[in-house]
Scaffold this active site. Sequence first.
Site, PDB file in Angstrom:
ATOM      1  N   LYS A   1       0.435  -1.288   0.080  1.00 51.43           N
ATOM      2  CA  LYS A   1       0.105   0.147  -0.049  1.00 51.43           C
ATOM      3  C   LYS A   1       0.931   1.232  -0.131  1.00 51.43           C
ATOM      4  CE  LYS A   1      -1.617   1.988   3.768  1.00 51.43           C
ATOM      5  NZ  LYS A   1      -1.154   3.264   4.732  1.00 51.43           N
ATOM      6  N   ASN A   2       2.013   1.137   0.858  1.00 61.26           N
ATOM      7  CA  ASN A   2       2.501   2.750   1.237  1.00 61.26           C
ATOM      8  C   ASN A   2       3.525   2.858  -0.251  1.00 61.26           C
ATOM      9  OD1 ASN A   2       1.314   3.319   3.465  1.00 61.26           O
ATOM     10  ND2 ASN A   2       2.972   2.326   4.709  1.00 61.26           N
TER      11      ASN A   2
ATOM     12  N   CYS B   1      -3.949   7.867   9.675  1.00 60.86           N
ATOM     13  CA  CYS B   1      -4.150   7.343  11.131  1.00 60.86           C
ATOM     14  C   CYS B   1      -4.017   8.317  12.238  1.00 60.86           C
ATOM     15  CB  CYS B   1      -3.325   5.974  11.171  1.00 60.86           C
ATOM     16  SG  CYS B   1      -3.813   4.674  10.136  1.00 60.86           S
TER      17      CYS B   1
ATOM     18  N   ARG C   1       0.987  14.914  13.606  1.00 61.57           N
ATOM     19  CA  ARG C   1       1.759  14.540  12.484  1.00 61.57           C
ATOM     20  C   ARG C   1       2.280  15.621  11.792  1.00 61.57           C
ATOM     21  NH1 ARG C   1      -0.965   8.862   9.997  1.00 61.57           N
ATOM     22  NH2 ARG C   1       1.276   8.930   8.950  1.00 61.57           N
TER      23      ARG C   1
ATOM     24  N   ASP D   1       4.577  -0.141  12.161  1.00 59.61           N
ATOM     25  CA  ASP D   1       3.266  -0.555  11.682  1.00 59.61           C
ATOM     26  C   ASP D   1       3.075  -1.911  11.905  1.00 59.61           C
ATOM     27  OD1 ASP D   1       2.767   1.902  10.629  1.00 59.61           O
ATOM     28  OD2 ASP D   1       3.494   1.530   8.647  1.00 59.61           O
TER      29      ASP D   1
ATOM     30  N   ARG E   1      -8.777   0.695   4.382  1.00 57.17           N
ATOM     31  CA  ARG E   1      -7.658   1.623   3.872  1.00 57.17           C
ATOM     32  C   ARG E   1      -6.397   0.843   3.493  1.00 57.17           C
ATOM     33  NH1 ARG E   1      -6.084   5.178   7.698  1.00 57.17           N
ATOM     34  NH2 ARG E   1      -4.479   5.351   6.066  1.00 57.17           N
TER      35      ARG E   1
HETATM   36  N1  EPU Z   1       7.821  13.689  11.264  1.00 59.19           N
HETATM   37  C1  EPU Z   1       7.967  14.973  11.761  1.00 59.19           C
HETATM   38  N2  EPU Z   1       8.130  15.951  10.809  1.00 59.19           N
HETATM   39  C2  EPU Z   1       7.647  15.445   9.363  1.00 59.19           C
HETATM   40  C3  EPU Z   1       7.489  14.347   9.132  1.00 59.19           C
HETATM   41  C4  EPU Z   1       7.440  13.304  10.079  1.00 59.19           C
HETATM   42  O1  EPU Z   1       7.938  15.455  13.137  1.00 59.19           O
HETATM   43  O2  EPU Z   1       7.828  16.444   8.688  1.00 59.19           O
HETATM   44  C5  EPU Z   1       7.692  12.688  12.471  1.00 59.19           C
HETATM   45  C6  EPU Z   1       6.406  11.895  12.858  1.00 59.19           C
HETATM   46  O3  EPU Z   1       5.767  12.674  13.607  1.00 59.19           O
HETATM   47  C7  EPU Z   1       6.782  10.740  13.285  1.00 59.19           C
HETATM   48  C8  EPU Z   1       8.207  10.409  12.559  1.00 59.19           C
HETATM   49  O4  EPU Z   1       8.652  11.517  11.900  1.00 59.19           O
HETATM   50  O5  EPU Z   1       6.787  10.846  14.473  1.00 59.19           O
HETATM   51  C9  EPU Z   1       8.139   9.375  11.352  1.00 59.19           C
HETATM   52  O6  EPU Z   1       7.036   9.893  10.545  1.00 59.19           O
HETATM   53  P1  EPU Z   1       7.277   9.524   8.883  1.00 59.19           P
HETATM   54  O7  EPU Z   1       7.255  10.616   8.189  1.00 59.19           O
HETATM   55  O8  EPU Z   1       8.408   8.485   8.612  1.00 59.19           O
HETATM   56  O9  EPU Z   1       5.771   8.699   8.695  1.00 59.19           O
HETATM   57  P2  EPU Z   1       5.021   8.826   7.410  1.00 59.19           P
HETATM   58  O10 EPU Z   1       5.633   9.112   6.207  1.00 59.19           O
HETATM   59  O11 EPU Z   1       3.761   9.993   7.832  1.00 59.19           O
HETATM   60  C10 EPU Z   1       4.831   6.464   6.801  1.00 59.19           C
HETATM   61  C11 EPU Z   1       3.620   5.592   6.657  1.00 59.19           C
HETATM   62  C12 EPU Z   1       3.015   5.194   7.862  1.00 59.19           C
HETATM   63  C13 EPU Z   1       4.111   4.441   8.799  1.00 59.19           C
HETATM   64  C14 EPU Z   1       5.466   5.536   9.083  1.00 59.19           C
HETATM   65  C15 EPU Z   1       6.634   5.032   9.683  1.00 59.19           C
HETATM   66  C16 EPU Z   1       2.729   6.234   4.626  1.00 59.19           C
HETATM   67  C17 EPU Z   1       1.728   6.389   3.760  1.00 59.19           C
HETATM   68  N3  EPU Z   1       2.813   5.827   5.624  1.00 59.19           N
HETATM   69  O12 EPU Z   1       4.022   7.519   7.430  1.00 59.19           O
HETATM   70  O13 EPU Z   1       2.306   3.901   7.659  1.00 59.19           O
HETATM   71  O14 EPU Z   1       3.636   4.302  10.098  1.00 59.19           O
HETATM   72  O15 EPU Z   1       5.987   5.972   7.652  1.00 59.19           O
HETATM   73  O16 EPU Z   1       6.928   3.983   8.916  1.00 59.19           O
HETATM   74  O17 EPU Z   1       3.590   5.571   3.813  1.00 59.19           O
HETATM   75  C18 EPU Z   1       0.577   2.799   7.927  1.00 59.19           C
HETATM   76  O18 EPU Z   1       0.637   2.147   6.800  1.00 59.19           O
HETATM   77  O19 EPU Z   1      -0.271   1.744   8.432  1.00 59.19           O
HETATM   78  C19 EPU Z   1       0.926   3.646   8.389  1.00 59.19           C
HETATM   79  C20 EPU Z   1       0.834   4.514   9.105  1.00 59.19           C
END
Ligand code: EPU
Length: 437
Positions: free
Chosen positions: A22-23, A117, A122, A307, A399
């Site tokens: 998915k991601n 989620c 975030r 995850d 989702r």
């Molecule tokens: N963070 C910041 N600032 C930013 C971006 C992130 O402080 O600008 C922090 C977040 O708050 C968090 C950490 O950095 O504490 C990691 O966040 P990351 O950006 O890596 O997460 P994401 O890209 O929003 C993706 C996956 C999530 C998965 C995370 C971590 C997608 C669409 N989502 O989220 O997947 O938990 O990486 O591996 O790729 C899921 O599939 O169930 C899911 C939630």
Amino acid sequence: MEKIIVSGGNTLQGEIEVSGMKNSAVAILFATILVDGKCVIENLPPVDDVCTSIKILEVMGASVKWLNKTSVEINTKNIIAGKSPDEFASKMRASYYVLGAELGRFGTAYSAKPGGCDFGVRPIDRHIKGFEALGATVEEELMCIRATTENGLVGNNIFMDDISVGATINIILAAVTASGVTTIDNAAREPHVVDLANFLNACGAEISGAGTDMIKIKGVRELTGVTYAIVPDMIEAGTYMIAGAVRIGNHLKITNVIPKHLESITAKLIEMGVNVEEGDDYVIVSRTEPLKPINVKTLPYPSFPTDMNPQICVLLTLAEGNSRLIEGVWDGRFKYTEELIRMGADIKVNGRSAVVTGVKKLTGARVRACDLRAGAAMVIAALATDGMSEIEEIYHIRRGYDNMEAKLRGVGADIKAINIPDIFGINGLLSNENKCV
Ligand code: EPU
């Protein structure tokens, strides 16, 4: 109300085939905005976040044709910048990849604030800093983000304060057609970052180092369309590995996986006393012994994935002794523990750390899917009981999991979903072209 009903206690035996990641899918779908021409994306998981992504692209002007239930042809030639629809963008996290891709193609970008989620705050500051480092001016408003560049994006050296999957992907998208060279230091190493880079390179991009913490992107003038198959979903695979471990007597062969992506999960299962056998593109998980308590800390790839936090927690609740589960990525990941406690689990949460004391068994209950992975964990917990459970708010599960009930029924689970609205027409995809609208 839509819900999943599970009558627990059955032994699970047989084969489950994992769908595309998915991601990865959502990143690659938005990356097609950068491509001049048609792309065919294969091995797409037919899940709501994928359909929402496709809907966003269509509203923006892309023409989309489903070739079968997991392949789609996309032509983004007629896309217009700034048209990402708020009502869809706010439903999912990855809609913010429109920003990187639109900046790269048009030099101007718009997106509503993303959903996804609920793990507490975030922030998207690392995405914004990355765009600014490439020369964009970014305005973050209450409900949306706008970015522009007067003279085009210019490559730069970007050091990410902390690892972010989303920011790494968004910066890659913006930098692919920027002039000059961009480096991302302390980049995310997740398999979906590598998958995106492989897709873009197949289209003509010059990205090296994906899968390491230093990614280098040499800007190219244009990208051309290709046919590309998404890698298997490591989290879906991991989820079914836990399902295979949840009861003594279970024996599951999980196919269409890349065992290397599952190493951290496999290692923890073996530490708990679960049998895991690896093949080229499958893993077999079975259990004959009681579960041993262990300590788990979630961190970015290649460590144990956040995850998989709720799913491994289900196993820890059934181990003989005390385990500690530490969440290294999200502040608000442990909400689901209240639901497991309703099923008889003994879990004490303190901030990002939980002490899980094993119980003899979990009992059936009415519980909530607090988020996508928490929902999957509730299903697994329900399978471990000898009673009846109802899981509510299962739109979260839809989702990201391709027909979880059918896959589990296929290996002997007594599980059914009721009152599911077919909002994207996923059930009719094979018989009705272009149905994901
Ligand atoms: N963070 C910041 N600032 C930013 C971006 C992130 O402080 O600008 C922090 C977040 O708050 C968090 C950490 O950095 O504490 C990691 O966040 P990351 O950006 O890596 O997460 P994401 O890209 O929003 C993706 C996956 C999530 C998965 C995370 C971590 C997608 C669409 N989502 O989220 O997947 O938990 O990486 O591996 O790729 C899921 O599939 O169930 C899911 C939630």
